[in-house]
Write a protein that holds these residues in place. Structure first.
Motif, PDB file in Angstrom:
ATOM      1  N   ARG A 141       0.855  -1.204   0.000  1.00 29.62           N
ATOM      2  CA  ARG A 141       0.000   0.000   0.000  1.00 29.62           C
ATOM      3  C   ARG A 141       0.889   1.251   0.000  1.00 29.62           C
ATOM      4  N   LEU A 142       1.980   1.174   0.752  1.00 33.59           N
ATOM      5  CA  LEU A 142       2.902   2.315   0.764  1.00 33.59           C
ATOM      6  C   LEU A 142       3.572   2.479  -0.608  1.00 33.59           C
ATOM      7  N   LEU A 143       3.947   1.370  -1.218  1.00 35.80           N
ATOM      8  CA  LEU A 143       4.559   1.458  -2.560  1.00 35.80           C
ATOM      9  C   LEU A 143       3.572   2.083  -3.551  1.00 35.80           C
ATOM     10  N   THR A 144       2.303   1.679  -3.449  1.00 40.42           N
ATOM     11  CA  THR A 144       1.289   2.246  -4.355  1.00 40.42           C
ATOM     12  C   THR A 144       1.198   3.763  -4.166  1.00 40.42           C
ATOM     13  N   LYS A 145       1.314   4.224  -2.898  1.00 39.97           N
ATOM     14  CA  LYS A 145       1.269   5.677  -2.647  1.00 39.97           C
ATOM     15  C   LYS A 145       2.491   6.365  -3.263  1.00 39.97           C
ATOM     16  N   ILE A 146       3.641   5.724  -3.136  1.00 38.48           N
ATOM     17  CA  ILE A 146       4.868   6.308  -3.713  1.00 38.48           C
ATOM     18  C   ILE A 146       4.712   6.422  -5.233  1.00 38.48           C
ATOM     19  N   ILE A 147       4.165   5.352  -5.829  1.00 40.96           N
ATOM     20  CA  ILE A 147       3.968   5.338  -7.291  1.00 40.96           C
ATOM     21  C   ILE A 147       3.027   6.474  -7.710  1.00 40.96           C
ATOM     22  N   SER A 148       1.928   6.656  -6.933  1.00 45.55           N
ATOM     23  CA  SER A 148       0.992   7.750  -7.283  1.00 45.55           C
ATOM     24  C   SER A 148       1.664   9.095  -7.111  1.00 45.55           C
ATOM     25  N   ALA A 149       2.476   9.231  -6.049  1.00 48.15           N
ATOM     26  CA  ALA A 149       3.152  10.521  -5.836  1.00 48.15           C
ATOM     27  C   ALA A 149       4.107  10.826  -6.988  1.00 48.15           C
ATOM     28  N   MET A 150       4.561   9.795  -7.664  1.00 43.89           N
ATOM     29  CA  MET A 150       5.450   9.998  -8.822  1.00 43.89           C
ATOM     30  C   MET A 150       4.649  10.330 -10.081  1.00 43.89           C
ATOM     31  N   GLY A 151       3.338  10.250  -9.971  1.00 42.20           N
ATOM     32  CA  GLY A 151       2.485  10.604 -11.104  1.00 42.20           C
ATOM     33  C   GLY A 151       2.083   9.414 -11.963  1.00 42.20           C
ATOM     34  N   PHE A 152       2.320   8.212 -11.453  1.00 46.01           N
ATOM     35  CA  PHE A 152       1.927   7.004 -12.189  1.00 46.01           C
ATOM     36  C   PHE A 152       0.733   6.334 -11.524  1.00 46.01           C
ATOM     37  N   ASP A 242      10.641   2.888  10.024  1.00 48.75           N
ATOM     38  CA  ASP A 242      11.377   4.129  10.328  1.00 48.75           C
ATOM     39  C   ASP A 242      10.972   5.220   9.334  1.00 48.75           C
ATOM     40  N   GLU A 243      10.053   6.071   9.790  1.00 52.91           N
ATOM     41  CA  GLU A 243       9.494   7.124   8.917  1.00 52.91           C
ATOM     42  C   GLU A 243      10.545   8.090   8.403  1.00 52.91           C
ATOM     43  N   SER A 244      11.644   8.198   9.152  1.00 50.33           N
ATOM     44  CA  SER A 244      12.657   9.193   8.766  1.00 50.33           C
ATOM     45  C   SER A 244      13.327   8.825   7.430  1.00 50.33           C
ATOM     46  N   LEU A 245      13.121   7.593   6.980  1.00 50.10           N
ATOM     47  CA  LEU A 245      13.734   7.189   5.698  1.00 50.10           C
ATOM     48  C   LEU A 245      12.942   7.706   4.500  1.00 50.10           C
ATOM     49  N   LYS A 246      11.711   8.170   4.771  1.00 52.36           N
ATOM     50  CA  LYS A 246      10.833   8.567   3.649  1.00 52.36           C
ATOM     51  C   LYS A 246      11.463   9.647   2.787  1.00 52.36           C
ATOM     52  N   LYS A 247      12.110  10.613   3.449  1.00 54.80           N
ATOM     53  CA  LYS A 247      12.674  11.736   2.659  1.00 54.80           C
ATOM     54  C   LYS A 247      13.758  11.227   1.707  1.00 54.80           C
ATOM     55  N   HIS A 248      14.509  10.193   2.127  1.00 56.79           N
ATOM     56  CA  HIS A 248      15.551   9.650   1.241  1.00 56.79           C
ATOM     57  C   HIS A 248      14.918   8.932   0.046  1.00 56.79           C
ATOM     58  N   VAL A 249      13.850   8.199   0.335  1.00 60.85           N
ATOM     59  CA  VAL A 249      13.183   7.494  -0.767  1.00 60.85           C
ATOM     60  C   VAL A 249      12.643   8.514  -1.766  1.00 60.85           C
ATOM     61  N   TRP A 250      12.108   9.600  -1.247  1.00 63.03           N
ATOM     62  CA  TRP A 250      11.566  10.600  -2.168  1.00 63.03           C
ATOM     63  C   TRP A 250      12.672  11.224  -3.018  1.00 63.03           C
ATOM     64  N   GLU A 251      13.843  11.453  -2.392  1.00 58.93           N
ATOM     65  CA  GLU A 251      14.997  11.954  -3.177  1.00 58.93           C
ATOM     66  C   GLU A 251      15.329  10.954  -4.291  1.00 58.93           C
ATOM     67  N   ASP A 252      15.308   9.675  -3.945  1.00 54.59           N
ATOM     68  CA  ASP A 252      15.634   8.640  -4.946  1.00 54.59           C
ATOM     69  C   ASP A 252      14.585   8.608  -6.055  1.00 54.59           C
ATOM     70  N   MET A 253      13.325   8.769  -5.676  1.00 48.94           N
ATOM     71  CA  MET A 253      12.264   8.744  -6.697  1.00 48.94           C
ATOM     72  C   MET A 253      12.365   9.950  -7.626  1.00 48.94           C
ATOM     73  N   LYS A 254      12.875  11.066  -7.077  1.00 49.03           N
ATOM     74  CA  LYS A 254      13.072  12.236  -7.953  1.00 49.03           C
ATOM     75  C   LYS A 254      14.156  11.939  -8.992  1.00 49.03           C
ATOM     76  N   LEU A 255      15.182  11.186  -8.577  1.00 54.64           N
ATOM     77  CA  LEU A 255      16.218  10.783  -9.543  1.00 54.64           C
ATOM     78  C   LEU A 255      15.613   9.894 -10.634  1.00 54.64           C
ATOM     79  N   VAL A 256      14.732   8.988 -10.188  1.00 55.09           N
ATOM     80  CA  VAL A 256      14.071   8.082 -11.151  1.00 55.09           C
ATOM     81  C   VAL A 256      13.247   8.896 -12.146  1.00 55.09           C
ATOM     82  N   MET A 257      12.483   9.857 -11.610  1.00 53.12           N
ATOM     83  CA  MET A 257      11.610  10.653 -12.494  1.00 53.12           C
ATOM     84  C   MET A 257      12.445  11.494 -13.466  1.00 53.12           C
TER      85      MET A 257
END
Ligand code: URA
Length: 263
Positions: A141-152, A242-257
Motif C-alpha cells: 500500500r505504501l509502494l502504491t502511494k509512492i507510485i501515485s506521488a510519482m504521477g503514475f 522508520d518514517e525518517s527514511l521517507k525523505k531519502h526514498v523521495w529523493e531517490d524517486m526524484k532521480l528516477v523521475m
C-alpha cells in the motif's frame, strides 16, 4: 533375432517398469514433459522444463546433494520463453529451491508488460503469498502511494520481486534462494525492457548489481544493469519501521523521475 516390434514392446515395458519404480520411490514427484514454445517467440529458442535434479538454489546453501531431501518437481532453466505470459507458465511450478514446497502461490509479478519503470522488491510476504500478487500488503500500500506521488498509476508500472516464493516467517532470502531466482527476474526485466529499474531494498539491489554493498551506500546513486539505469532505494517495509527514511526514498524517486524525463 527378435523382430523390431517385439524389441519396441520390450523397451516400452522396461520404461514403464522404471517409471513405476520411480513413482513408488518418489510419490510426490511430478512427471514432466518438455513444453516446446514457438521458437520464433523466444530470443533463446524453445522453452524447456528439465526433470528434477540438482539445482543451484539447493546446492548453494548446502542442502543435501543426494536427492533424498530435495523437493521433486520442475526445475525451469533457460532457454526461457519470449513473452511474459509464456514465461510465467514456464516457471510457475518451479521447485528449484525448497520455497517451492512451502509457498501457497508463486508470485510472478504484475503490471504493464511494456512499463518504462520496473520496481523489484525482495520476496512475497504472507498477503502476497495468499493472493499470488506482489506488494498487496502494508508495504505494498505504501509502494502504491509512492507510485501515485510519482504521477503514475500502479498498473502503468511493473512490480515484481527477486524471489517469487515467500520465505517462511518472512525471513531474509537465503543466498541459494536468491541465486536460484535471479535468472527469473533478470529474464523478466529483459522482456519488459524498461527505461529505469528501481530496486527496493538490500536484497534486490545486491542481486541486480552483483554487489555486497549495503543499501545505505547504494541508494541515491545511479547504476546500470545491462545498460538500463538502476536506482536502489530503501524497501517500503523499512519506511514502515522508520518514517525518517521517507525523505531519502523521495529523493531517490526524484532521480528516477528525472531519468524518465517526465513521463
Ligand atoms: N515485500 C516485498 O519485497 N515484496 C512484496 O511483494 C511484498 C512485500
Amino acid at each position: 533375432m527378435p523382430d523390431p516390434r517385439s524389441q519396441l514392446l520390450e523397451i516400452v515395458a522396461q520404461a514403464r517398469a522404471l517409471a513405476d519404480r520411480e513413482a513408488r520411490r518418489h510419490p510426490h514427484a511430478r512427471v514432466l514433459t518438455a513444453r516446446p514454445l514457438d521458437p520464433d517467440q523466444s530470443p533463446d529458442g524453445p522453452a524447456v522444463m528439465v526433470p528434477a535434479g540438482p539445482g543451484p538454489g539447493l546446492q548453494d546453501h548446502g542442502e543435501p546433494g543426494d536427492g533424498e531431501h530435495r523437493p521433486g518437481g520442475p526445475q525451469p532453466r533457460p532457454p526461457f520463453a519470449g513473452n511474459l505470459g509464456d514465461f510465467e507458465t514456464q516457471i510457475q511450478e518451479c521447485r528449484l529451491c525448497p520455497l517451492g514446497a512451502t509457498r501457497k502461490h508463486f508470485v510472478f509479478g504484475q503490471g504493464n508488460p511494456k512499463a518504462s519503470l520496473v520496481f523489484v522488491g525482495e520476496a512475497p510476504g504472507a498477503e502476497e503469498d495468499a493472493q499470488g500478487r506482489p506488494f498487496v500488503g502494508a508495504a505494498g500500500r505504501l509502494l502504491t502511494k509512492i507510485i501515485s506521488a510519482m504521477g503514475f498509476k500502479r498498473e502503468e508500472v511493473y512490480i515484481c520481486n527477486l524471489l517469487k516464493c515467500r520465505p517462511p516467517g518472512n525471513r531474509d532470502p537465503l543466498p541459494g534462494e536468491a541465486a536460484a531466482c535471479r535468472p527469473f527476474v533478470e529474464h523478466q526485466i529483459s522482456l519488459i525492457r524498461p527505461r529505469v529499474i528501481c530496486a527496493l531494498g538490500r536484497f534486490a539491489s545486491q542481486a541486480l548489481l552483483d554487489t555486497d554493498e549495503g543499501i545505505q551506500r547504494l541508494r541515491g546513486r545511479r547504476f546500470e544493469w545491462k545498460g538500463i539505469p538502476v536506482y536502489p532505494t530503501f524497501h517500503p517495509s523499512a519506511l514502515l519501521r522508520d518514517e525518517s527514511l521517507k525523505k531519502h526514498v523521495w529523493e531517490d524517486m526524484k532521480l528516477v523521475m528525472k531519468e524518465l524525463g517526465g513521463h
